[in-house]
Design a protein around this motif. Structure first.
Motif, PDB file in Angstrom:
ATOM      1  N   HIS A   1       0.871  -1.173   0.000  1.00 54.58           N
ATOM      2  CA  HIS A   1       0.000   0.000   0.000  1.00 54.58           C
ATOM      3  C   HIS A   1       0.906   1.221   0.000  1.00 54.58           C
ATOM      4  O   HIS A   1       1.854   1.299   0.793  1.00 54.58           O
ATOM      5  CB  HIS A   1      -0.894  -0.015   1.250  1.00 54.58           C
ATOM      6  CG  HIS A   1      -1.619   1.266   1.475  1.00 54.58           C
ATOM      7  ND1 HIS A   1      -1.278   2.141   2.474  1.00 54.58           N
ATOM      8  CD2 HIS A   1      -2.661   1.838   0.816  1.00 54.58           C
ATOM      9  CE1 HIS A   1      -2.082   3.185   2.427  1.00 54.58           C
ATOM     10  NE2 HIS A   1      -2.927   3.026   1.435  1.00 54.58           N
ATOM     11  N   PHE A   2       0.667   2.155  -0.911  1.00 49.91           N
ATOM     12  CA  PHE A   2       1.461   3.380  -0.944  1.00 49.91           C
ATOM     13  C   PHE A   2       0.673   4.493  -1.608  1.00 49.91           C
ATOM     14  O   PHE A   2      -0.466   4.303  -2.021  1.00 49.91           O
ATOM     15  CB  PHE A   2       2.817   3.164  -1.639  1.00 49.91           C
ATOM     16  CG  PHE A   2       2.754   2.933  -3.129  1.00 49.91           C
ATOM     17  CD1 PHE A   2       2.883   3.990  -4.026  1.00 49.91           C
ATOM     18  CD2 PHE A   2       2.602   1.661  -3.644  1.00 49.91           C
ATOM     19  CE1 PHE A   2       2.843   3.777  -5.392  1.00 49.91           C
ATOM     20  CE2 PHE A   2       2.571   1.436  -5.010  1.00 49.91           C
ATOM     21  CZ  PHE A   2       2.691   2.505  -5.890  1.00 49.91           C
ATOM     22  N   HIS A   3       1.284   5.666  -1.723  1.00 56.49           N
ATOM     23  CA  HIS A   3       0.654   6.819  -2.358  1.00 56.49           C
ATOM     24  C   HIS A   3       1.267   7.019  -3.743  1.00 56.49           C
ATOM     25  O   HIS A   3       2.454   7.303  -3.856  1.00 56.49           O
ATOM     26  CB  HIS A   3       0.810   8.061  -1.485  1.00 56.49           C
ATOM     27  CG  HIS A   3       0.036   7.931  -0.219  1.00 56.49           C
ATOM     28  ND1 HIS A   3       0.557   7.346   0.916  1.00 56.49           N
ATOM     29  CD2 HIS A   3      -1.243   8.271   0.067  1.00 56.49           C
ATOM     30  CE1 HIS A   3      -0.374   7.338   1.852  1.00 56.49           C
ATOM     31  NE2 HIS A   3      -1.471   7.895   1.369  1.00 56.49           N
ATOM     32  N   LEU A   4       0.451   6.831  -4.746  1.00 59.39           N
ATOM     33  CA  LEU A   4       0.847   6.921  -6.148  1.00 59.39           C
ATOM     34  C   LEU A   4       0.863   8.383  -6.584  1.00 59.39           C
ATOM     35  O   LEU A   4      -0.133   9.092  -6.410  1.00 59.39           O
ATOM     36  CB  LEU A   4      -0.153   6.134  -7.006  1.00 59.39           C
ATOM     37  CG  LEU A   4       0.052   6.143  -8.505  1.00 59.39           C
ATOM     38  CD1 LEU A   4       1.198   5.229  -8.890  1.00 59.39           C
ATOM     39  CD2 LEU A   4      -1.223   5.703  -9.210  1.00 59.39           C
ATOM     40  N   ARG A   5       1.981   8.798  -7.147  1.00 58.64           N
ATOM     41  CA  ARG A   5       2.094  10.173  -7.639  1.00 58.64           C
ATOM     42  C   ARG A   5       1.321  10.302  -8.947  1.00 58.64           C
ATOM     43  O   ARG A   5       1.557   9.581  -9.899  1.00 58.64           O
ATOM     44  CB  ARG A   5       3.551  10.552  -7.885  1.00 58.64           C
ATOM     45  CG  ARG A   5       3.700  11.994  -8.319  1.00 58.64           C
ATOM     46  CD  ARG A   5       5.166  12.309  -8.669  1.00 58.64           C
ATOM     47  NE  ARG A   5       5.335  13.689  -9.026  1.00 58.64           N
ATOM     48  CZ  ARG A   5       4.997  14.200 -10.222  1.00 58.64           C
ATOM     49  NH1 ARG A   5       4.489  13.442 -11.154  1.00 58.64           N
ATOM     50  NH2 ARG A   5       5.174  15.485 -10.464  1.00 58.64           N
TER      51      ARG A   5
ATOM     52  N   VAL B   1       1.858  -5.234 -12.550  1.00 55.26           N
ATOM     53  CA  VAL B   1       1.296  -4.678 -11.323  1.00 55.26           C
ATOM     54  C   VAL B   1      -0.126  -4.182 -11.543  1.00 55.26           C
ATOM     55  O   VAL B   1      -0.384  -3.394 -12.451  1.00 55.26           O
ATOM     56  CB  VAL B   1       2.163  -3.503 -10.796  1.00 55.26           C
ATOM     57  CG1 VAL B   1       1.599  -2.977  -9.484  1.00 55.26           C
ATOM     58  CG2 VAL B   1       3.609  -3.926 -10.632  1.00 55.26           C
ATOM     59  N   LEU B   2      -1.033  -4.659 -10.699  1.00 54.09           N
ATOM     60  CA  LEU B   2      -2.413  -4.178 -10.663  1.00 54.09           C
ATOM     61  C   LEU B   2      -2.522  -3.148  -9.550  1.00 54.09           C
ATOM     62  O   LEU B   2      -1.927  -3.311  -8.482  1.00 54.09           O
ATOM     63  CB  LEU B   2      -3.377  -5.321 -10.347  1.00 54.09           C
ATOM     64  CG  LEU B   2      -3.536  -6.387 -11.406  1.00 54.09           C
ATOM     65  CD1 LEU B   2      -4.355  -7.555 -10.843  1.00 54.09           C
ATOM     66  CD2 LEU B   2      -4.214  -5.808 -12.624  1.00 54.09           C
ATOM     67  N   PHE B   3      -3.296  -2.097  -9.789  1.00 48.79           N
ATOM     68  CA  PHE B   3      -3.522  -1.051  -8.800  1.00 48.79           C
ATOM     69  C   PHE B   3      -5.000  -0.934  -8.498  1.00 48.79           C
ATOM     70  O   PHE B   3      -5.820  -0.961  -9.406  1.00 48.79           O
ATOM     71  CB  PHE B   3      -3.053   0.315  -9.327  1.00 48.79           C
ATOM     72  CG  PHE B   3      -1.577   0.404  -9.520  1.00 48.79           C
ATOM     73  CD1 PHE B   3      -0.755   0.837  -8.503  1.00 48.79           C
ATOM     74  CD2 PHE B   3      -1.018   0.038 -10.736  1.00 48.79           C
ATOM     75  CE1 PHE B   3       0.613   0.915  -8.693  1.00 48.79           C
ATOM     76  CE2 PHE B   3       0.351   0.109 -10.926  1.00 48.79           C
ATOM     77  CZ  PHE B   3       1.170   0.547  -9.905  1.00 48.79           C
ATOM     78  N   MET B   4      -5.304  -0.795  -7.217  1.00 47.44           N
ATOM     79  CA  MET B   4      -6.664  -0.538  -6.796  1.00 47.44           C
ATOM     80  C   MET B   4      -6.678   0.710  -5.930  1.00 47.44           C
ATOM     81  O   MET B   4      -5.805   0.867  -5.071  1.00 47.44           O
ATOM     82  CB  MET B   4      -7.221  -1.735  -6.036  1.00 47.44           C
ATOM     83  CG  MET B   4      -7.503  -2.911  -6.969  1.00 47.44           C
ATOM     84  SD  MET B   4      -7.411  -4.482  -6.115  1.00 47.44           S
ATOM     85  CE  MET B   4      -5.657  -4.813  -6.228  1.00 47.44           C
TER      86      MET B   4
ATOM     87  N   LEU C   1      -3.519   0.224  -3.481  1.00 44.82           N
ATOM     88  CA  LEU C   1      -3.007  -1.106  -3.183  1.00 44.82           C
ATOM     89  C   LEU C   1      -2.368  -1.594  -4.466  1.00 44.82           C
ATOM     90  O   LEU C   1      -2.985  -1.545  -5.538  1.00 44.82           O
ATOM     91  CB  LEU C   1      -4.126  -2.049  -2.753  1.00 44.82           C
ATOM     92  CG  LEU C   1      -3.680  -3.500  -2.536  1.00 44.82           C
ATOM     93  CD1 LEU C   1      -2.708  -3.585  -1.358  1.00 44.82           C
ATOM     94  CD2 LEU C   1      -4.884  -4.399  -2.296  1.00 44.82           C
ATOM     95  N   ASP C   2      -1.131  -2.037  -4.371  1.00 46.43           N
ATOM     96  CA  ASP C   2      -0.343  -2.515  -5.500  1.00 46.43           C
ATOM     97  C   ASP C   2      -0.170  -4.016  -5.317  1.00 46.43           C
ATOM     98  O   ASP C   2       0.301  -4.468  -4.283  1.00 46.43           O
ATOM     99  CB  ASP C   2       0.992  -1.758  -5.443  1.00 46.43           C
ATOM    100  CG  ASP C   2       2.158  -2.389  -6.182  1.00 46.43           C
ATOM    101  OD1 ASP C   2       2.261  -3.626  -6.252  1.00 46.43           O
ATOM    102  OD2 ASP C   2       3.010  -1.622  -6.640  1.00 46.43           O
ATOM    103  N   HIS C   3      -0.607  -4.788  -6.303  1.00 48.53           N
ATOM    104  CA  HIS C   3      -0.411  -6.237  -6.298  1.00 48.53           C
ATOM    105  C   HIS C   3       0.461  -6.545  -7.499  1.00 48.53           C
ATOM    106  O   HIS C   3       0.018  -6.447  -8.643  1.00 48.53           O
ATOM    107  CB  HIS C   3      -1.755  -6.962  -6.397  1.00 48.53           C
ATOM    108  CG  HIS C   3      -1.630  -8.443  -6.526  1.00 48.53           C
ATOM    109  ND1 HIS C   3      -2.702  -9.243  -6.767  1.00 48.53           N
ATOM    110  CD2 HIS C   3      -0.567  -9.278  -6.457  1.00 48.53           C
ATOM    111  CE1 HIS C   3      -2.309 -10.505  -6.851  1.00 48.53           C
ATOM    112  NE2 HIS C   3      -1.017 -10.550  -6.665  1.00 48.53           N
ATOM    113  N   GLY C   4       1.720  -6.873  -7.238  1.00 50.92           N
ATOM    114  CA  GLY C   4       2.673  -7.113  -8.309  1.00 50.92           C
ATOM    115  C   GLY C   4       3.071  -8.565  -8.430  1.00 50.92           C
ATOM    116  O   GLY C   4       3.000  -9.331  -7.467  1.00 50.92           O
TER     117      GLY C   4
END
Length: 148
Positions: free
Chosen positions: A99-103, A130-133, A113-116
């Motif tokens: 989990h992070f903050h996407l620029r 990588v999937l992002f939600m 949420l990043d699932h790589g």
């Protein structure tokens, strides 16, 4: 191959979907980038990702990130997030979750949420899919799961 005698109908149906058709209609944002600690160049992002992150096209994504996936991570999280991804991979996991903050293109940040998944590609070597939600969307749709 699609018309070869004996090829099952189901296999024929699978052959009818091109990568672009699939990538642009999956219900999710994704990106593909080089899995190298020193060179994490993005290769592809679908329209859903570009829209989510506010980039008008791949050229703008490349320009604003200087062709580095790590430049999509908020600066104060970068070392921790990169270390976590590589720790998961180095421990033998094919998948990582973070989990992070996407620029975004405008400089704002989106909690994701990043699932790589790391894979070996004949042409590019090791790459991440990588999937992002959107974290807030997930919380609003699954609030009962986040509250407990």
């Amino acid at each position: 191959m699609a018309y070869r005698e004996g090829l099952e109908l189901m296999a024929r149906k699978q052959l009818g979907f091109a990568f672009r058709d699939i990538s642009e209609h999956l219900p999710g944002a994704f990106i593909i980038y080089r899995a190298d600690k020193e060179d994490d160049e993005p290769f592809y992002a679908n329209q859903e990702f570009l829209h989510m992150a506010g980039y008008k096209d791949m050229d703008e994504l490349f320009r604003l990130t200087k062709k580095s996936f790590s430049n999509l991570i908020r600066e104060d999280e970068k070392k921790k997030i990169e270390a976590s991804i590589w720790k998961q991979i180095d421990n033998g996991n094919g998948n990582d979750y973070i989990h992070f903050h996407l620029r975004r293109a405008d400089g704002s940040y989106l909690s994701v949420l990043d699932h790589g998944r790391i894979v070996e590609n004949q042409q590019y070597g090791k790459i991440f899919y990588v999937l992002f939600m959107d974290w807030e969307d997930m919380k609003s749709h699954y609030s009962e799961k986040f509250s407990g």
